[in-house]
Design a protein around this motif. Structure first.
Motif, mmCIF file in Angstrom:
data_model
loop_
_atom_site.group_PDB
_atom_site.id
_atom_site.type_symbol
_atom_site.label_atom_id
_atom_site.label_comp_id
_atom_site.label_asym_id
_atom_site.label_seq_id
_atom_site.Cartn_x
_atom_site.Cartn_y
_atom_site.Cartn_z
ATOM 1 N N GLY A 9 85.802 70.947 -49.804
ATOM 2 C CA GLY A 9 85.634 72.224 -50.498
ATOM 3 C C GLY A 9 86.656 73.284 -50.123
ATOM 4 N N ARG A 10 87.711 72.916 -49.403
ATOM 5 C CA ARG A 10 88.745 73.880 -49.016
ATOM 6 C C ARG A 10 90.116 73.357 -49.430
ATOM 7 N NH1 ARG A 10 84.887 74.255 -44.939
ATOM 8 N NH2 ARG A 10 84.319 76.407 -44.351
ATOM 9 N N ILE A 11 91.013 74.295 -49.737
ATOM 10 C CA ILE A 11 92.397 73.913 -50.023
ATOM 11 C C ILE A 11 93.111 73.745 -48.687
ATOM 12 C CG2 ILE A 11 94.570 74.590 -51.085
ATOM 13 C CD1 ILE A 11 93.008 76.189 -53.135
ATOM 14 N N VAL A 12 93.495 72.528 -48.383
ATOM 15 C CA VAL A 12 94.134 72.260 -47.074
ATOM 16 C C VAL A 12 95.647 72.115 -47.209
ATOM 17 C CG1 VAL A 12 92.072 71.227 -46.060
ATOM 18 C CG2 VAL A 12 93.655 69.783 -47.345
ATOM 19 N N GLU A 13 96.141 71.818 -48.411
ATOM 20 C CA GLU A 13 97.580 71.722 -48.637
ATOM 21 C C GLU A 13 97.889 72.194 -50.052
ATOM 22 O OE1 GLU A 13 98.973 67.760 -47.914
ATOM 23 O OE2 GLU A 13 98.007 67.606 -45.948
ATOM 24 N N ARG A 14 99.093 72.730 -50.235
ATOM 25 C CA ARG A 14 99.541 73.109 -51.565
ATOM 26 C C ARG A 14 101.063 73.044 -51.613
ATOM 27 N NH1 ARG A 14 97.156 78.735 -52.739
ATOM 28 N NH2 ARG A 14 95.552 78.092 -51.261
ATOM 29 N N GLY A 15 101.589 72.719 -52.798
ATOM 30 C CA GLY A 15 103.038 72.619 -52.967
ATOM 31 C C GLY A 15 103.368 71.637 -54.075
ATOM 32 N N THR A 16 104.680 71.357 -54.233
ATOM 33 C CA THR A 16 105.079 70.349 -55.208
ATOM 34 C C THR A 16 104.960 68.966 -54.595
ATOM 35 O OG1 THR A 16 107.393 70.418 -54.518
ATOM 36 C CG2 THR A 16 106.696 71.998 -56.238
ATOM 37 N N HIS A 17 105.180 67.950 -55.421
ATOM 38 C CA HIS A 17 105.098 66.567 -54.943
ATOM 39 C C HIS A 17 106.074 66.338 -53.784
ATOM 40 C CE1 HIS A 17 104.716 62.200 -55.086
ATOM 41 N NE2 HIS A 17 106.058 62.108 -55.237
ATOM 42 N N GLU A 18 107.300 66.767 -53.932
ATOM 43 C CA GLU A 18 108.296 66.534 -52.894
ATOM 44 C C GLU A 18 107.975 67.323 -51.638
ATOM 45 O OE1 GLU A 18 110.523 64.290 -53.049
ATOM 46 O OE2 GLU A 18 110.145 63.762 -55.151
ATOM 47 N N GLU A 19 107.522 68.565 -51.798
ATOM 48 C CA GLU A 19 107.182 69.387 -50.628
ATOM 49 C C GLU A 19 106.052 68.764 -49.829
ATOM 50 O OE1 GLU A 19 108.399 73.742 -52.536
ATOM 51 O OE2 GLU A 19 106.294 73.082 -52.463
ATOM 52 N N LEU A 20 105.024 68.261 -50.516
ATOM 53 C CA LEU A 20 103.882 67.678 -49.809
ATOM 54 C C LEU A 20 104.249 66.365 -49.125
ATOM 55 C CD1 LEU A 20 101.059 68.421 -52.418
ATOM 56 C CD2 LEU A 20 101.447 69.567 -50.245
ATOM 57 N N LEU A 21 105.134 65.613 -49.735
ATOM 58 C CA LEU A 21 105.572 64.387 -49.068
ATOM 59 C C LEU A 21 106.348 64.720 -47.784
ATOM 60 C CD1 LEU A 21 106.732 62.061 -52.001
ATOM 61 C CD2 LEU A 21 104.656 61.890 -50.637
ATOM 62 N N ARG A 22 107.142 65.778 -47.828
ATOM 63 C CA ARG A 22 107.891 66.153 -46.626
ATOM 64 C C ARG A 22 106.971 66.630 -45.512
ATOM 65 N NH1 ARG A 22 111.693 68.193 -50.459
ATOM 66 N NH2 ARG A 22 110.817 70.306 -50.266
ATOM 67 N N GLU A 23 105.817 67.250 -45.889
ATOM 68 C CA GLU A 23 104.870 67.708 -44.875
ATOM 69 C C GLU A 23 104.168 66.550 -44.168
ATOM 70 O OE1 GLU A 23 102.071 70.493 -46.354
ATOM 71 O OE2 GLU A 23 103.585 71.904 -47.085
ATOM 72 N N LYS A 24 104.101 65.408 -44.859
ATOM 73 C CA LYS A 24 103.453 64.212 -44.306
ATOM 74 C C LYS A 24 102.025 64.508 -43.824
ATOM 75 C CE LYS A 24 107.641 61.716 -43.104
ATOM 76 N NZ LYS A 24 108.380 60.937 -42.070
ATOM 77 N N GLY A 25 101.307 65.194 -44.656
ATOM 78 C CA GLY A 25 99.901 65.496 -44.370
ATOM 79 C C GLY A 25 98.980 64.565 -45.152
ATOM 80 N N ARG A 26 97.862 65.093 -45.625
ATOM 81 C CA ARG A 26 96.862 64.283 -46.341
ATOM 82 C C ARG A 26 97.446 63.726 -47.643
ATOM 83 N NH1 ARG A 26 91.741 64.302 -44.680
ATOM 84 N NH2 ARG A 26 91.175 65.722 -42.999
ATOM 85 N N TYR A 27 98.199 64.551 -48.338
ATOM 86 C CA TYR A 27 98.783 64.076 -49.602
ATOM 87 C C TYR A 27 99.729 62.910 -49.341
ATOM 88 C CZ TYR A 27 101.184 64.161 -54.098
ATOM 89 O OH TYR A 27 101.715 63.805 -55.322
ATOM 90 N N TYR A 28 100.507 63.026 -48.313
ATOM 91 C CA TYR A 28 101.452 61.960 -47.974
ATOM 92 C C TYR A 28 100.709 60.658 -47.699
ATOM 93 C CZ TYR A 28 104.859 59.328 -45.200
ATOM 94 O OH TYR A 28 105.686 58.336 -44.695
ATOM 95 N N VAL A 29 99.595 60.744 -46.940
ATOM 96 C CA VAL A 29 98.806 59.543 -46.626
ATOM 97 C C VAL A 29 98.246 58.927 -47.904
ATOM 98 C CG1 VAL A 29 96.759 58.667 -45.419
ATOM 99 C CG2 VAL A 29 98.267 60.333 -44.309
#
Length: 694
Positions: free
Chosen positions: A661-681
């Protein structure tokens, strides 16, 4: 629970537009009832005056002394004139001039008496030494007279003056019955057509109200129960107007008319009948008190059974796939048994307080009448016509009571059903739905700017599913929303569509608070494509336009289907865009149904487009084909895409990653991949990689 009287008053409110037709119908019913009630009086006159009138006193004259101008019977060179004929014609002076005689019938043979008998009693004929005697016995009193038998041909002469008035009475009776029948037909036709109009309006009211209720109502109310209230319960209410109203009015008029007739015939016994009415009222009050609970349970169990049937039919593939037929059958048997027990309690209550109770009272009353007339006949002569009319009216007096008592069950069911209908109609609309009805605003084309400012939401208290959500979207942007199941993705879009209202925070559209928009006007500029698309019964073109024929032409519908790559399968169908769609579109594959929902969204040209797992039911090959269609669909409008397949949101301007229920990451596809967070996984797992979260 609403009081029955208030429910009845509210039901009668539906009759206001039809008050004139109902009043006319009830007046016709009263006239028809009065015509029917005249029958026993006509029968009484026919019996006492014209059939048994031959036994009334006669005056016998010689031919030269017989009074002129009155009905006469010639018998054995004498003129016979009935005393009442002389009285009727104002010839009282002629009564004393003739010899008084009487004619009596014994065992279908008529005899002349030399005088008039002083009292009525049992009649016997004795023959002694060629002489015939008639003996009258009443208790200890006995009297005998010499009599002479009248030949059959002569009896006909005595009845000849009665033929014409008897025929007139019969024709009058038949005429009254015909008039009553015609009037009853007219009133029944009028009352039933009015009743159907009332129920038609009631169904429109409840259906329209259902469309204005929040989605939360449908979340907590089983579909089968709602269907039962719109169909079964309104049909039960129809009986109140079709039969109950007419039957109650008719039988109350019957009872009043019968009481009047009884007062004319025998006031003492009529008073006794009135004294019985409070006892009947007590029985009715007891029945209504206990039956309201029973019928409420019956309707609830019926709704429960309808709900289970609806759920089982929709999930039949799951039931059969998991071989749960026997378990579902046992569950249905349990629900059915509770319904049976409720119905059986109704039968027991009806058997105790309805007709049997009234039958006991009516039989006691009949016994009292027999005793009364029997004791009276020991002292005063009682005419057979009076006795017949009184017994006839007495039986008719209890007949409407029995009819009313039998209909009490139906009336109580109708009132219980009406309460259930009004419960739905009284279900409060959301504040924004009420504003929508009151507002005259027309929302111009939105640009599509959306802002969520510190929004929190819970379906139930103490179970928050969205926590302090904040983000902004500019017109024409595409927003991807991802997260594990239960993270709040669909809840976010439910708030944007106005299905629910946030407990905290504000949503802005084009810089204006969403709550200040008329909700229906706002939804006109939004389109939703769901993971499990709903396809309606009709044809394909209807499903694309959804009744919107004014602004969406056939050509627009075809262009929309072509834009989202749906035309390729539609044009292969035997009837193309006119191909019939059966319930829920089950004659199409999941992917084909999804393509139809894409075409629908495209045809409505929304300013804000929401795709909720819209490509989940489409295979990879088809998904690749419609990516260009989706880009066309999203062009020039703000688009929210909820996705499990991250490939569908790679080109999004902004991706929001939700977790609990919380926004934990935000950005474009490339930005989120570089962060290697939940989206990356999530992305690596979908690509077949095995990457651990940091």
């Amino acid at each position: 629970m609403r009081k029955p009287n208030s429910t009845l008053r509210r039901l009668l409110g539906y009759t206001t537009p039809h008050r004139l037709s109902i009043t006319i119908a009830l007046l016709l019913l009263i006239i028809a009832t009065a015509a029917e009630l005249a029958g026993p009086f006509i029968a009484k006159r026919a019996i006492d005056v014209h059939i048994l009138g031959i036994e009334k006193p006669w005056r016998v004259y010689t031919p030269d002394s017989a009074p002129a101008g009155t009905p006469q019977v010639e018998y054995r060179n004498r003129i016979w004139v009935r005393e009442e004929w002389l009285m009727r014609d104002g010839r009282k002076s002629d009564i004393d001039s003739g010899e008084r005689r009487q004619i009596l019938e014994v065992n279908r043979t008529y005899y002349t008496l030399p005088t008039v008998i002083p009292f009525e009693g049992e009649r016997t004929i004795n023959s002694r030494s060629g002489r015939t005697e008639l003996t009258i016995t009443l208790g200890d009193n006995q009297i005998s007279y010499p009599v002479e038998a009248i030949a059959s041909s002569d009896v006909k002469a005595f009845y000849a003056p009665e033929i014409r008035p008897l025929v007139q009475l019969v024709l009058l009776y038949i005429g009254l019955l015909l008039i009553a029948g015609i009037l009853q037909y007219i009133q029944a036709l009028s009352l039933q057509s009015t009743a159907h109009r009332i129920i038609r309006q009631m169904r429109i009211n409840i259906f329209s109200h259902l469309q204005r209720l929040s989605i939360a109502f449908f979340d907590r109310t089983p579909t089968g129960q709602i269907i039962s209230r719109v169909t079964n319960d309104t049909e039960a209410v129809r009986e109140l107007f079709v039969s109950i109203m007419a039957i109650f009015v008719q039988n109350i008029v019957y009872m009043i008319g019968i009481l009047v007739a009884l007062f004319i015939l025998q006031p003492e016994l009529a008073l006794l009948c009135i004294c019985l009415l409070p006892l009947i009222a007590v029985i009715i009050a007891l029945f209504r008190r206990y039956s309201s609970r029973i019928y409420g349970e019956i309707r609830a169990r019926l709704s429960e059974m309808n709900g289970m049937l609806n759920e089982m039919i929709q999930g039949m593939s799951i039931v059969q796939a998991f071989r749960r037929e026997q378990a579902v059958q046992k569950e249905f048997a349990t629900v059915n048994e509770t319904y049976f027990k409720a119905r059986f309690r109704e039968v027991k209550l009806d058997g105790l307080l309805l007709r049997p109770a009234v039958d006991v009272i009516s039989n006691l009353m009949l016994a009292l009448v027999i005793w009364y007339f029997g004791s009276q006949s020991m002292h005063n002569a009682i005419s057979f016509g009076v006795l017949y009319a009184y017994v006839d009216y007495l039986s008719r007096f209890f007949e409407p009571i029995n009819t009313i008592m039998e209909r009490l069950s139906t009336m109580q069911q109708s009132l219980t059903s009406a309460e259930r209908v009004f419960e739905v109609i009284d279900e409060p609309e959301s504040v924004r739905d009420r504003q929508n009805k009151e507002s005259k605003d027309t929302v111009l084309r939105l640009s599509g700017d959306v802002v969520f400012d510190n929004v929190s939401f819970a379906y139930r208290d103490n179970h928050t599913v969205l926590h302090n959500i904040s983000f902004s979207v500019q017109s024409g942007q595409t927003i991807g929303i991802v997260g594990h199941t239960g993270s709040g993705k669909s809840s976010l879009m439910n708030l944007l569509l106005g299905f629910y209202e946030p407990q905290q925070g504000t949503i802005y559209i084009d810089g204006r608070k969403m709550e200040n928009y008329p909700l229906q006007e706002l939804r006109r500029q939004m389109a939703l494509v769901m993971q499990d698309p709903f396809i309606f019964t009709g044809d394909i073109l209807f499903n694309i336009r959804l009744h919107e024929t004014a602004s969406i032409s056939d050509t627009d519908g075809r262009m929309a289907a072509n834009a989202v790559q749906a035309a390729s399968f539609i044009e292969r169908l035997p009837h193309g865009y006119k191909e019939e769609v059966i319930e829920r579109g089950s004659n199409f594959s999941s992917g084909e149904r999804q393509l139809l929902s894409f075409a629908r969204a495209m045809a409505f040209n929304p300013a804000i487009l929401i795709l909720d797992e819209a490509t989940a039911s489409i295979d990879s090959e088809t998904e690749a084909r419609i990516q260009q269609g989706l880009r066309e669909l999203a062009r020039g409008r703000t688009t929210f895409i909820i996705a499990h397949r991250l490939s569908t949101i790679k080109d999004a301007d902004l991706i929001l990653v939700l977790h609990q229920g919380r926004i934990v990451e935000r950005g474009t596809h490339e930005e989120l991949l570089r962060e290697k967070g939940r989206y990356y996984v999530m992305y690596q797992l979908q690509q077949g990689g095995k990457v651990k979260h940091k």
